[in-house]
Design a protein around this motif. Sequence first.
Motif, short mmCIF file in Angstrom:
data_model
loop_
_atom_site.label_atom_id
_atom_site.label_comp_id
_atom_site.label_asym_id
_atom_site.label_seq_id
_atom_site.Cartn_x
_atom_site.Cartn_y
_atom_site.Cartn_z
N SER A 12 -7.61 95.22 -45.71
CA SER A 12 -8.05 94.88 -44.36
C SER A 12 -7.26 93.67 -43.86
CB SER A 12 -9.54 94.56 -44.33
OG SER A 12 -10.29 95.71 -44.68
N HIS A 23 -9.91 93.23 -35.58
CA HIS A 23 -9.95 93.93 -36.86
C HIS A 23 -8.81 94.94 -36.89
CE1 HIS A 23 -13.91 92.22 -37.93
NE2 HIS A 23 -14.05 92.18 -36.62
N ASN A 26 -8.39 98.17 -41.41
CA ASN A 26 -9.71 98.22 -42.05
C ASN A 26 -9.73 99.21 -43.21
OD1 ASN A 26 -11.16 96.52 -39.98
ND2 ASN A 26 -10.35 98.14 -38.69
N ARG A 235 -7.69 102.36 -39.16
CA ARG A 235 -8.17 103.09 -40.34
C ARG A 235 -7.35 104.34 -40.60
NH1 ARG A 235 -13.18 101.28 -41.93
NH2 ARG A 235 -14.04 99.89 -40.35
N LEU A 281 -16.09 95.62 -34.10
CA LEU A 281 -16.08 96.53 -35.24
C LEU A 281 -17.19 97.55 -35.03
CD1 LEU A 281 -14.34 96.73 -37.73
CD2 LEU A 281 -16.05 95.41 -38.96
#
Lengths: 327, 328
Positions: A12, A23, A26, A235, A281
């Motif tokens: 991350s 973010h 992740n 992701r 998030l």
Amino acid sequence: MAPPLLSVRDLSVRIRSGESIVHAVNDVSLDVEEGEIVGVVGESGCGKSTMVKAVLRLLAPEAEVPSGSAVLAGSGDLLALDHKRLRQVRGAHVGYVSQNPFGALNPIYRLDRQFHNLVAAHRKGTSRGESRRMAAKMLDAVGIAGPDRVLDGYAHQLSGGMAQRVVIAMSFLLDPRLVIADEPTTGLDVTVQRQILDMVAELARADGRAMLLVTHDLGVVAQYCRRVVVMYAGRVVESGPVADVFTSPRHPYTQALLGAVPRPGQPLERLPGAVPDLRVLSEGCAFAPRCRSAFDACSVRPEPTPGGDGRTVACHLEKEPADAAAR
Amino acid sequence: MPPLVELAGVNKTFRRPGQAPIHALNDISLTMNEGETLALIGESGSGKSTLGRIILRLLEADSGTVRFEGTDLSALPDREMRYLRSRLQAVFQEPYESLDPRLSVGSIVAEPLRVHEPGLSQAELRERVLTCLEQVGLPPDAAGRKPGALSGGQQQRVGIARAIITRPQMIVLDEPTSSLDLSVRAHILELLAELQRELGLTYLFISHDIHTVEYVSSRIAVMYLGRIVETGTVREVFDDPRHPYTRALLSARLSTDPRESPPQLRLTGDIAAPTTSHHGCVLAGRCPLVTAECTAGPVRPRALTGDHEVACVRADETPDLLAPAVSR
């Protein structure tokens, strides 16, 4: 089976931006095996460049890595190395090719000296003559005719295609087992792109080496990579062999991305909405607001689930295909 | 009916003090018909953007004629040229750089109207701007925002709104989707197609992206080093490319289907500097079919079947030029 050459686990990256935290990456996990090219694909802001910069420890000071590991076989966890060891590993065991070759070359030194500095930093006592012989041989391998003229010149005298060849030659010079290339041919003309990719692919697959290739170009992945990792909103949403993922994509985002490639006579897939704000998030699937198959389960984030066929998909449709099809 | 645009023998050389002149366009002849999308395709330095700028008369040709609806643009007084400019608009590659960051979207889109239809009232201006924003898929409240507050795709929609507000006949689209992500590009390409159907627009679509060109265009002109080497309908050129350069260019395209890896024709060496003047064919130094005839004198385009034209003395032999497929 031998362990992977590179094994990234649960990586991350958070980037401070004013008052908020982005973010950017992740829980990314991926493997690169010997002799293969793995593609990382996704659109702007999906975190693909940030992810490889984290592996190479090239992140800007605003970024931090709260979790994860990146184990390079024989060198240990790159994220845990002290600076001395990191300098030994980078360049010698893992090479890097960035999108902008001129950013990687020093404008005020002759190229000959830059090659020498690179060699001398890792192999103390190497003579100028020896490093020049190594450089000339590598430049020849990347298709530069007349390496001597290039070595006696400066970066600004090179065209974009030639400069990228020089950077590629540097990245392979000390025979690293892994080369990480971030959009190495973006911005180059298509015929030059093909020449460079053919050359890089040949080098990368030889002698048990491997490459992690970051690109937004699906054609590059389809033609040069054995496996692919598709990223969305920081992701991994899908990964697996290119031959399977590109011919029968399972994640709705992968499907939409492939459907947006212009093909004559076929309507273009138009994804509604925009990429999510990574300062927030989300608890559910980040793609759900744009997904035509979204259902109630999508309010909980789907975990990447291995399918046993070398493919991994992070989507609730995988578990309940019959249920979803009925909707 | 004359063609909408007709170029004959257009030349353009950029001269720089103390440096070799750049031969940007050499003997370009080209026609465009109303309602069609003609794609100009070629690599950096091929002269495609220069050609677009000459049609827009942002640049003057050194010699040759450029006609729009039969009128020679170079002979036109400024006043009439100003009117013609409203019929001929442009959209550029970097949407953000082509939009004034200090102005609101509404002012940016209204600007061409203020120039070309100065008699309009504020209410009429506002009405036309809102209609245009709707046509390009932007919400009415976008009018009050600054370009910096919009996404790349929305910025390009603003560029398109500004181009259509004067109700032009033709738009020069210079790499309009090259800086956009794939999923955003799809929306812009569909929007352009929709506007063309609704407004009867003619497009000159300048691009280096082969996938996009094949998707959007009805006809194609392939450029290399300041010359048009091949023209034809999209199917003529894609299904049966006859200039060795066209074949090399199209075969360098990377299919997104891993099962398809068609054979590729590789040319030797790099593109010559645009400062070089060529007596014969511009590709002669890199072409696998080169013979003495290729460098003996100018190679002019000649007609094959249909609309297909190619500037190659050995065009009949090009189909035999193939290299082995790439290995995985």
